[in-house]
Design a protein around this motif. Structure first.
Motif, PDB file in Angstrom:
ATOM      1  N   PRO A 108      -7.323   3.815 -14.352  1.00 20.63           N
ATOM      2  CA  PRO A 108      -7.651   4.064 -12.950  1.00 20.63           C
ATOM      3  C   PRO A 108      -7.967   2.775 -12.191  1.00 20.63           C
ATOM      4  N   PHE A 109      -7.685   2.792 -10.904  1.00 19.48           N
ATOM      5  CA  PHE A 109      -8.167   1.751 -10.002  1.00 19.48           C
ATOM      6  C   PHE A 109      -8.351   2.380  -8.624  1.00 19.48           C
ATOM      7  N   LEU A 110      -9.049   1.685  -7.753  1.00 17.87           N
ATOM      8  CA  LEU A 110      -9.388   2.214  -6.433  1.00 17.87           C
ATOM      9  C   LEU A 110      -8.620   1.469  -5.353  1.00 17.87           C
ATOM     10  N   LEU A 111      -8.340   2.165  -4.261  1.00 16.51           N
ATOM     11  CA  LEU A 111      -7.657   1.570  -3.117  1.00 16.51           C
ATOM     12  C   LEU A 111      -8.373   2.004  -1.851  1.00 16.51           C
ATOM     13  N   LEU A 112      -8.882   1.028  -1.110  1.00 17.02           N
ATOM     14  CA  LEU A 112      -9.497   1.290   0.193  1.00 17.02           C
ATOM     15  C   LEU A 112      -8.501   0.872   1.259  1.00 17.02           C
ATOM     16  N   THR A 113      -8.034   1.830   2.069  1.00 13.68           N
ATOM     17  CA  THR A 113      -6.988   1.516   3.033  1.00 13.68           C
ATOM     18  C   THR A 113      -7.186   2.289   4.324  1.00 13.68           C
ATOM     19  N   GLY A 114      -6.737   1.686   5.398  1.00 13.56           N
ATOM     20  CA  GLY A 114      -6.862   2.277   6.722  1.00 13.56           C
ATOM     21  C   GLY A 114      -6.966   1.174   7.753  1.00 13.56           C
TER      22      GLY A 114
ATOM     23  N   LEU B 210      -9.717   6.037   7.420  1.00 12.77           N
ATOM     24  CA  LEU B 210     -10.097   4.998   6.463  1.00 12.77           C
ATOM     25  C   LEU B 210     -10.512   5.723   5.193  1.00 12.77           C
ATOM     26  N   ILE B 211      -9.733   5.522   4.110  1.00  9.34           N
ATOM     27  CA  ILE B 211      -9.838   6.366   2.921  1.00  9.34           C
ATOM     28  C   ILE B 211      -9.987   5.510   1.666  1.00  9.34           C
ATOM     29  N   LEU B 212     -10.833   5.962   0.778  1.00 10.75           N
ATOM     30  CA  LEU B 212     -10.953   5.363  -0.555  1.00 10.75           C
ATOM     31  C   LEU B 212     -10.247   6.286  -1.540  1.00 10.75           C
ATOM     32  N   TYR B 213      -9.146   5.794  -2.128  1.00 15.93           N
ATOM     33  CA  TYR B 213      -8.364   6.554  -3.104  1.00 15.93           C
ATOM     34  C   TYR B 213      -8.693   6.080  -4.522  1.00 15.93           C
ATOM     35  N   ARG B 214      -8.470   6.977  -5.459  1.00 16.93           N
ATOM     36  CA  ARG B 214      -8.484   6.615  -6.881  1.00 16.93           C
ATOM     37  C   ARG B 214      -7.077   6.858  -7.411  1.00 16.93           C
ATOM     38  N   LEU B 215      -6.424   5.802  -7.893  1.00 16.90           N
ATOM     39  CA  LEU B 215      -5.061   5.876  -8.388  1.00 16.90           C
ATOM     40  C   LEU B 215      -5.044   5.686  -9.902  1.00 16.90           C
ATOM     41  N   ILE B 216      -3.970   6.173 -10.513  1.00 13.81           N
ATOM     42  CA  ILE B 216      -3.770   6.024 -11.961  1.00 13.81           C
ATOM     43  C   ILE B 216      -2.490   5.227 -12.176  1.00 13.81           C
ATOM     44  N   ASP B 217      -2.584   4.097 -12.870  1.00  7.46           N
ATOM     45  CA  ASP B 217      -1.386   3.281 -13.086  1.00  7.46           C
ATOM     46  C   ASP B 217      -0.518   3.883 -14.180  1.00  7.46           C
ATOM     47  N   ASP B 218       0.601   3.243 -14.476  1.00  6.65           N
ATOM     48  CA  ASP B 218       1.568   3.803 -15.429  1.00  6.65           C
ATOM     49  C   ASP B 218       1.050   3.832 -16.856  1.00  6.65           C
ATOM     50  N   ALA B 219      -0.029   3.123 -17.143  1.00  7.57           N
ATOM     51  CA  ALA B 219      -0.628   3.154 -18.472  1.00  7.57           C
ATOM     52  C   ALA B 219      -1.804   4.124 -18.547  1.00  7.57           C
ATOM     53  N   GLY B 220      -2.066   4.815 -17.445  1.00  4.38           N
ATOM     54  CA  GLY B 220      -3.159   5.780 -17.426  1.00  4.38           C
ATOM     55  C   GLY B 220      -4.511   5.193 -17.038  1.00  4.38           C
TER      56      GLY B 220
ATOM     57  N   THR C 228       0.827  -1.209   0.000  1.00  6.18           N
ATOM     58  CA  THR C 228       0.000   0.000   0.000  1.00  6.18           C
ATOM     59  C   THR C 228       0.856   1.250   0.000  1.00  6.18           C
ATOM     60  N   GLU C 229       1.870   1.288   0.872  1.00  8.99           N
ATOM     61  CA  GLU C 229       2.753   2.454   0.921  1.00  8.99           C
ATOM     62  C   GLU C 229       3.455   2.659  -0.412  1.00  8.99           C
ATOM     63  N   HIS C 230       3.863   1.579  -1.053  1.00 10.82           N
ATOM     64  CA  HIS C 230       4.542   1.674  -2.350  1.00 10.82           C
ATOM     65  C   HIS C 230       3.618   2.281  -3.410  1.00 10.82           C
ATOM     66  N   LEU C 231       2.380   1.823  -3.471  1.00 11.98           N
ATOM     67  CA  LEU C 231       1.449   2.333  -4.482  1.00 11.98           C
ATOM     68  C   LEU C 231       1.168   3.818  -4.277  1.00 11.98           C
ATOM     69  N   LEU C 232       0.943   4.222  -3.047  1.00  8.07           N
ATOM     70  CA  LEU C 232       0.635   5.626  -2.783  1.00  8.07           C
ATOM     71  C   LEU C 232       1.849   6.524  -2.996  1.00  8.07           C
ATOM     72  N   ALA C 233       3.048   5.960  -2.836  1.00  4.60           N
ATOM     73  CA  ALA C 233       4.264   6.751  -3.016  1.00  4.60           C
ATOM     74  C   ALA C 233       4.665   6.895  -4.478  1.00  4.60           C
ATOM     75  N   THR C 234       4.189   6.001  -5.327  1.00  4.61           N
ATOM     76  CA  THR C 234       4.678   5.984  -6.714  1.00  4.61           C
ATOM     77  C   THR C 234       3.626   6.352  -7.758  1.00  4.61           C
ATOM     78  N   LEU C 235       2.350   6.358  -7.389  1.00  5.91           N
ATOM     79  CA  LEU C 235       1.304   6.625  -8.374  1.00  5.91           C
ATOM     80  C   LEU C 235       0.491   7.858  -7.990  1.00  5.91           C
ATOM     81  N   ASP C 236       0.056   8.598  -9.000  1.00  7.24           N
ATOM     82  CA  ASP C 236      -0.834   9.733  -8.760  1.00  7.24           C
ATOM     83  C   ASP C 236      -2.142   9.236  -8.169  1.00  7.24           C
ATOM     84  N   HIS C 237      -2.657   9.969  -7.182  1.00  3.25           N
ATOM     85  CA  HIS C 237      -3.892   9.530  -6.549  1.00  3.25           C
ATOM     86  C   HIS C 237      -4.664  10.720  -5.987  1.00  3.25           C
ATOM     87  N   THR C 238      -5.960  10.530  -5.873  1.00  9.62           N
ATOM     88  CA  THR C 238      -6.851  11.510  -5.268  1.00  9.62           C
ATOM     89  C   THR C 238      -7.773  10.780  -4.295  1.00  9.62           C
TER      90      THR C 238
END
Length: 300
Positions: free
Chosen positions: A99-105, A87-97, A42-52
């Motif tokens: 989107p996917f969602l991440l629920l973490t907390g 407890l947060i629901l993020y929307r991330l963008i992978d390297d190909a553009g 989780t930390e890796h994804l949030l540190a390397t990908l754009d997210h809102t």
């Protein structure tokens, strides 16, 4: 049951229909995550990908603060900081553009069924087609052999590999309950319990996080970066090698696990003598995992 939708708040002005994503990755920090597999991923994804941030959940209704008190910082004569759990629901963008969602907390203590209903509401609104979980479980395996995982899913086509365990009873988790409810609704969900060497269960084991990242990448068709985890794996391997070099007992434990692993995974056409008494059965593995979970549960 109270209105599940009142447990979360949308944190964006964008219409929810414009935030749709086909995949939801669920990473709720619970009592079992050997090798800190889920946290590292989780930390890796949030540190390397754009997210809102798409939505936040009202943890005041869900957390027992006295059971796991948030940390606060005291400076000489006054309080200066509070580690507010979220407890947060993020929307991330992978390297190909894509989107996917991440629920973490933190995994909530209360109102599991209500929270599951609220997540199901968001899954439907955001047009999620696949829900994925990744975490680590301790196993009697050596770190010097290929990593594997126990795969569980709501539909047969998402299941793979030979089951390691028989039928066992385990303390539940919110992520497991969500997968169960998704299956009851005929929705697709898959989980990867990555096998972490039991002697590394309490330490960071980035190799397990890297393996879990590969599982999520393959099943969801996402383009997820992994360079940072590869570097962490190299550092970890050097540290483990140094530890084994300084401890003959530890080295022998790993050597015994290597012999056991090789015996279980030898090619069928090789005539190698095996002492079957040394090989744990599925029931024995399940009993060991149940005992481990009971011990961990006492600490929570």
């Amino acid at each position: 049951m109270q209105d599940p939708a009142s447990l979360y708040r949308l944190e964006t002005d964008t219409a929810i229909g414009d935030l749709s994503a086909p995949t939801l990755l669920v990473a709720l920090g619970g009592y079992l995550d050997a090798g800190h597999t889920q946290r590292l991923l989780t930390e890796h994804l949030l540190a390397t990908l754009d997210h809102t941030v798409v939505a936040t959940f009202d943890l005041d209704q869900l957390i027992d603060y006295r059971a796991r008190r948030p940390m606060m910082t005291f400076a000489q004569d006054h309080w200066v900081d509070y580690a507010d759990p979220a407890l947060i629901l993020y929307r991330l963008i992978d390297d190909a553009g894509s989107p996917f969602l991440l629920l973490t907390g933190p995994e909530p203590d209360y109102q599991w069924e209500r929270l599951v209903e609220s997540v199901l509401t968001l899954i439907k609104a955001l047009q999620v087609e696949l829900t994925v979980t990744v975490h680590g479980i301790p196993m009697a395996v050596p770190h010097t052999r290929p990593i594997s995982a126990t795969v569980h899913a709501t539909v047969p086509e998402l299941r793979s590999g030979t089951p390691v365990f028989g039928t066992i009873s385990l303390p539940g988790s919110l992520a497991a309950l969500l997968e169960l409810r998704l299956g009851e609704l005929g929705r697709r969900a898959v989980g990867y319990a990555v096998h972490v060497p039991h002697y590394l269960a309490q330490a960071d084991h980035p190799a397990a996080a890297l393996y879990g990242l590969g599982c999520a990448r393959e099943v969801a068709g996402l383009d997820l970066p992994d360079a940072g985890l590869h570097l962490a794996v190299a550092d970890s391997e050097h540290a483990i090698a140094a530890e084994l070099a300084s401890s003959a007992d530890a080295a022998e434990i790993v050597a015994a696990l290597e012999r056991q692993y090789d015996a279980r995974h030898q090619p069928a056409d090789q005539d190698v003598p095996i002492d079957e008494a040394e090989l744990p059965s599925a029931d024995q593995l399940g009993a060991e995992l149940e005992a481990f979970l009971r011990d961990v549960g006492r600490g929570n």
